[in-house]
Design a protein around this motif. Structure first.
Motif, short mmCIF file in Angstrom:
data_model
loop_
_atom_site.label_atom_id
_atom_site.label_comp_id
_atom_site.label_asym_id
_atom_site.label_seq_id
_atom_site.Cartn_x
_atom_site.Cartn_y
_atom_site.Cartn_z
N LEU A 213 1.03 5.03 1.10
CA LEU A 213 0.38 5.93 2.04
C LEU A 213 0.90 7.35 1.86
O LEU A 213 2.11 7.56 1.66
N ASN A 214 0.00 8.33 1.96
CA ASN A 214 0.45 9.73 1.90
C ASN A 214 0.96 10.17 3.26
O ASN A 214 1.03 9.37 4.21
N GLN B 261 -2.89 8.03 4.82
CA GLN B 261 -4.03 7.57 4.03
C GLN B 261 -3.55 6.75 2.84
O GLN B 261 -2.57 7.11 2.18
N ASN B 262 -4.25 5.66 2.55
CA ASN B 262 -3.88 4.78 1.45
C ASN B 262 -4.30 5.42 0.12
O ASN B 262 -5.48 5.70 -0.09
N VAL B 263 -3.32 5.65 -0.77
CA VAL B 263 -3.63 6.25 -2.07
C VAL B 263 -3.51 5.25 -3.21
O VAL B 263 -3.96 5.51 -4.33
N LYS B 264 -2.90 4.09 -2.94
CA LYS B 264 -2.79 3.07 -3.99
C LYS B 264 -2.47 1.73 -3.35
O LYS B 264 -1.68 1.66 -2.41
N THR B 265 -3.08 0.65 -3.87
CA THR B 265 -2.83 -0.70 -3.39
C THR B 265 -2.34 -1.57 -4.54
O THR B 265 -2.92 -1.53 -5.63
N GLN C 98 0.85 -1.18 0.00
CA GLN C 98 0.00 0.00 0.00
C GLN C 98 0.89 1.24 0.00
O GLN C 98 1.91 1.28 0.69
N TYR D 106 5.96 9.79 0.21
CA TYR D 106 5.01 8.71 0.46
C TYR D 106 5.71 7.61 1.28
O TYR D 106 6.93 7.56 1.36
N LEU E 256 0.81 9.57 -9.25
CA LEU E 256 0.79 10.23 -7.95
C LEU E 256 1.32 11.66 -8.05
O LEU E 256 2.18 11.96 -8.89
N SER E 257 0.84 12.53 -7.20
CA SER E 257 1.37 13.90 -7.12
C SER E 257 2.77 13.88 -6.53
O SER E 257 3.13 12.97 -5.77
#
Length: 221
Positions: free
Chosen positions: A176-177, A181-185, A174, A203, A198-199
């Motif tokens: 995380l930012n 918070q999970n932004v991608k799995t 995962q 991370y 991603l921005s």
């Protein structure tokens, strides 16, 4: 308007926080080195014991400390006054480690998450200057050092990152930012991960393996 003091919580703290934790690694900020506890020779055994009144005590490389957390809720914390003994730990690296660990515990504000880890628990703490500390609620062992050997490159990266696992089997990753918070799995093809969507930011990779969970920082350019 609602007024509250330092111990007024928006959400209840996780009760699993209140126990003794054994430090695996710590980095006070992204500009400072990451210290892996199992790499120290002779060995050290840094700890953090948190009471249900949010007071804490512990051990660094050779010095003890006391302090308290305030404004603790289900995933964040702030420190109160902190003090430690002032022994020379006998080497520059031990003293540098203690400075990083003790400075981290005095971070202005931070976030925490508790995860299952084998037969125990893992505590992950992060601050707002991209520092972090990882703890287990059981003494460290050789298998934990194997988790720390997972390598991420290139880092920083613009599009793809590659993961070297030293033959560990990964089950999930995962991304995380900075707020946890999970932004991608990712559930397969773990060797090469596309982060182009991603921005640009810092991370954390939460990597679940056959030996447990480890966390690695990356920078998306």
């Amino acid at each position: 308007m609602i007024n509250c003091g330092l111990n007024c919580f928006s959400q209840d703290p996780n009760p699993e926080l209140f126990q003794t934790w054994y430090l695996i690694n710590v980095q006070n900020s992204d500009l400072e080195p990451l210290f892996n506890v199992l790499a120290f020779q002779p060995t050290i055994a840094p700890t953090l014991t948190i009471s249900n009144t949010f007071d804490f005590t512990g051990m660094g490389a050779c010095n003890t400390f006391i302090g308290a957390f305030t404004n603790v809720d289900s995933n964040s914390w702030q420190p109160a006054p902190f003090s430690a003994s002032e022994l020379d730990c006998g080497s520059a690296i031990n003293n540098q480690f203690e400075n990083s660990y003790f400075s981290f515990l005095q971070s202005y504000v931070g976030f925490y998450q508790i995860y299952p880890q084998g037969s125990g628990l893992l505590l992950r703490m992060d601050n707002l200057i991209f520092g972090s500390a990882t703890f287990l609620n059981y003494p460290l062992k050789t298998l934990d050092f194997e988790l720390q050997r997972i390598a991420i490159y290139p880092n920083p990266a613009k599009a793809l990152i590659h993961i070297s696992t030293n033959q560990l089997m990964i089950s999930k990753i995962q991304i995380l930012n900075s707020l946890g918070q999970n932004v991608k799995t990712i559930i397969d093809n773990f060797e090469d991960i596309d982060i182009s969507g991603l921005s640009s930011a810092f991370y954390t990779l939460k990597i679940d393996t056959e030996l447990g969970t480890t966390f690695k920082k990356i920078i998306k350019e």
